[in-house]
Design a protein around this motif. Structure first.
Motif: not given
Length: 431
Positions: A21-24, A51-53, A122-123
């Motif tokens: 999931r990509t977290i911004l 997670y991919h930050p 995603d978030l």
């Protein structure tokens, strides 16, 4: 008692992997303040198999350089200076409702929402008050869950009253989840309708969520030399941005009293003025000169190697004159095994156990601060014991691994809730 951090579960290599999931992460500044250091520590400690930050900042600066150096995907999405550089303590109703500022904020949020859609975020996890508002609006436009990480006490003694009222109202309207950096911060939000709530950090359970503290990095957990009776020239330091509420003037007055009884004592002020507070820096430098401290007080300025400097101190002092939202520097001092003298307000009592892991003194009371410092200098064995007890408390409650795992549990709750509510969007086909 063994010096081992709490073991938190990590995914096994053989267990099925959920999709990444990509977290911004959004912050309005690239300066290295306490909140930005906490963000840097967090993104470096995430489970990158899950997670991919992506970090978005509004300007270039030291935080950007550190993130890039650590291999974290980082983007600059510029914002006008009159929005990005406005100090939170100078905001009022007029500045909040100024048409130009509102339009610039909305324009920035629209650009940010487009970026979120492009990156298939995603978030969203915002990291400052301005980022909360701009990122919250953007997340709503992009239909992405948003977490507000509130790192400021939302009280009239910390922010202008109109900002307090508006921000508390927005807390009940925009975010899907709120993370506060302490119970002291959490208690100022007056949240009634937000879907979920957690305070990060604290380790205590709350009926509506859980509490998690910001953790220190492994670098901060290295110990320095303890204070000993043989040390005839103890080094006493204050770390933090030079600002009236950070209490450099209180520390300087306490230092003058300490020196009258320990003529060989030396002092350091580590940090620089930010956000237009250079006038105060000139005032406190003049105060030090008038008290005859120029030969024993060193002004270190901004430093990127704060953990190394803390390790060289014999004693760390925290002098804030209003309640500190958390107290990251206090945790770093305890992590290094240093005896700590700190003011008794805000989130600091959640960190320091008075007479067990450090000494707490009233805010704004230079004589009380001097008395506590002298108590440690005159009782080095006690100082060493409290320093080690403080270090153990950090190992038990305030490591970055504990923080990261607990934050990830918040992510999982929100992502699962989103997945259950709406079908996932199709991913682009591989070219």
């Amino acid at each position: 008692m063994t010096e081992q951090p709490v073991a938190l579960p990590r995914p096994r290599a053989d267990e099925p992997q959920k999709p990444k999931r990509t977290i911004l992460y959004l912050d309005h500044t690239a300066s290295l303040g306490g909140g930005e250091i906490a963000l840097l520590n967090l993104v470096q400690s995430l489970n990158t198999r899950r997670y991919h930050p992506i970090v978005v900042l509004s300007a270039e600066g030291p935080l950007q350089a550190r993130l890039v150096q650590c291999g974290v995907e980082t983007h600059i999405l510029p914002i006008s200076k009159n929005v990005g550089q406005t100090r939170k303590d100078s905001l009022g109703l007029g500045s909040l409702l100024r048409v130009g500022t509102v339009l610039q904020t909305l324009g920035y949020s629209r650009r940010l929402a487009a970026f979120m859609r492009e990156k298939r975020v995603d978030l969203v996890h915002t990291n400052s008050l301005k980022a909360d508002i701009m990122g919250g609006i953007a997340a709503r436009l992009a239909r992405v869950p948003v977490i507000w990480h509130v790192r400021d006490r939302i009280e009239n003694d910390y922010l202008p009253a109109p900002v307090v009222r508006v921000f508390r109202w927005l807390c009940n309207v925009i975010p899907d989840y709120i993370i506060a950096n302490s119970e002291a911060t959490l208690g100022t939000l007056n949240v009634t309708r937000v879907r979920s709530l957690a305070a990060i950090p604290s380790g205590l359970a709350l009926r509506w969520g859980h509490v998690i503290h910001d953790g220190v990095s492994e670098e901060a957990l290295r110990t320095g030399s303890p204070l000993t009776a043989a040390n005839s020239a103890p080094l006493i330091g204050l770390v933090g941005r030079i600002s009236p509420w950070k209490g450099q003037h209180i520390f300087i007055r306490a230092a003058a009293e300490v020196r009258s009884q320990h003529p060989n004592a030396r002092f350091q002020i580590i940090g620089s003025a930010l956000f237009g507070e250079e006038v105060y820096e000139r005032e406190v430098r003049d105060l030090a000169t008038s008290l005859g401290l120029d030969d024993c007080l060193e002004w270190m300025g901004f430093r990127s190697d704060v953990p190394n400097l803390i390790q060289k101190l014999d004693l760390l002092v925290h002098a804030s004159t209003s309640g500190e939202p958390f107290g990251q520097v206090v945790v770093e001092g305890m992590a290094a095994g240093k005896p700590v003298v700190a003011t008794n307000g805000g989130g600091v009592p959640e960190i320091v156990e008075h007479n067990l892991t450090g000494l707490l003194v009233p805010m704004g009371d230079a004589p009380a601060m001097a008395t506590a410092i002298l108590h440690f200098l005159d009782n080095p064995d006690l100082a060493a014991r409290m320093g080690q007890a403080g270090r153990q408390r950090v190992m038990d409650k305030f490591t970055i691994d504990q923080t990261a795992r607990k934050v990830e549990s918040v992510y999982e709750e929100l992502l699962q809730r989103r997945d259950n509510a709406t079908p996932p969007l199709p991913r682009p086909a591989a070219s």
